[in-house]
Design an enzyme around this catalytic site. Structure first.
Site, short mmCIF file in Angstrom:
data_model
loop_
_atom_site.label_atom_id
_atom_site.label_comp_id
_atom_site.label_asym_id
_atom_site.label_seq_id
_atom_site.Cartn_x
_atom_site.Cartn_y
_atom_site.Cartn_z
N HIS A 110 -20.55 -30.23 81.67
CA HIS A 110 -21.45 -30.22 82.82
C HIS A 110 -20.88 -29.43 84.00
CE1 HIS A 110 -25.04 -31.18 84.76
NE2 HIS A 110 -24.96 -32.48 84.87
N ARG A 111 -19.59 -29.07 83.94
CA ARG A 111 -19.03 -28.21 84.98
C ARG A 111 -19.55 -26.78 84.87
NH1 ARG A 111 -12.81 -28.93 83.68
NH2 ARG A 111 -13.75 -28.49 81.65
#
Length: 293
Positions: free
Chosen positions: A266-267
């Site tokens: 999700h980064r």
């Protein structure tokens, strides 16, 4: 002084005072904050993450037990998977792909595959579709730099494929999937799978992947949450396909549907990109002619 410390979120009991009789001064509080921030930055730079160890349990208290050594591959992969799980913020996107036409085409090619002495599974088609999706949404074909500040885009397409072996799970990498045909990929998959089960894969055959696929279709299940294989930023899980009634706008029709489980970092990837990726992948699997566009 108490108000100043409270505003900074500092516990005065943790601060060593330098004033008369050990009194805590404003400078002591400021210095304490500086040291704490510096220590936190050093830990973050080193990727430090302190996790409480699980307590050791004496299971013989509850009944008879016996011990078996954990296999070498499971020990090695276990450490890697733990590091991936702890360091990567995982999210999993679920979807389905209509592979009715694709499965019919695969069945049509079985005679040619037999002539070439190759077993033609669904996986080579899935690999080609994944490359098509990676081309159109290149954020999935990246790696995050060690300092987390840069995104490294790859101009090659090497796909890792999880193989279940008696010793544990291994992920050999098939290189240059974009440059190989379906029959060539099928032959190479059979070769590396055989080497994997015999424990004869070289270290080079396990490195350099851009994107991984974990297929449980031959076993079962409807969905799962695969762990991202760092330094990759996404992994696709596929479960067993099943015939389902699908509304075509006029009536329900039987269609062969393939469950997709896309886990991502999700980064690097946000939810909208993940949904676009699985939607695109479903489109490509639904009609491989889209790969020619």
């Amino acid at each position: 002084m108490r108000r100043f410390a409270r505003e900074l979120g500092v516990d005065l009991l943790a601060v060593r005072g330098s004033g008369p009789k050990g009194r805590v001064t404003r400078g002591d509080v400021q210095e304490f904050v500086k040291r704490t921030l510096a220590a936190g930055s050093a830990d973050a730079a080193a990727g430090a993450l302190r996790v409480a160890a699980l307590p050791e349990v004496d299971f013989t208290r509850f009944g008879e037990t016996e011990e078996h050594p954990l296999g070498r591959i499971k020990r090695i992969s276990g450490n890697h998977l733990s590091a991936c799980w702890l360091n990567i913020p995982h999210v999993t996107q679920f979807d389905e792909a209509d592979i009715t036409a694709l499965e019919a085409f695969r069945q049509e090619q079985k005679a040619e595959a037999a002539r070439r002495e190759i077993k033609l599974t669904f996986l080579p088609f899935l690999m080609k579709a994944c490359v098509g999706a990676l081309r159109q949404i290149p954020e999935f074909n990246t790696s995050l730099s060690a300092d987390g500040e840069r995104l490294i885009h790859k101009r090659y397409f090497h796909i890792g494929v999880a193989v279940d072996t008696p010793q544990g799970l291994v992920v050999p990498v098939i290189r240059d999937v974009d440059r190989k045909g379906i029959f060539e990929l099928a032959g190479e998959l059979a070769e590396v799978s055989s080497l994997a089960r015999a424990g004869k894969l070289s270290p080079a055959q396990l490195q350099g992947g851009c994107f991984s696929i974990s297929s449980l279709g031959g076993i079962g299940g409807t969905a799962f949450t695969p762990i991202v294989n760092a330094p990759e930023v996404a992994i696709l899980g596929v479960s067993r396909s099943a015939m389902k009634p699908v509304w075509d706008g006029a009536a329900f029709a039987p269609r062969l549907m393939l469950p997709l489980s896309l886990s991502y970092d999700h980064r690097v990837i946000d939810g909208a990109q993940a949904a676009r990726f699985t939607t695109l992948l479903a489109t490509l699997l639904g009609d491989l002619r889209h790969l020619l566009l």
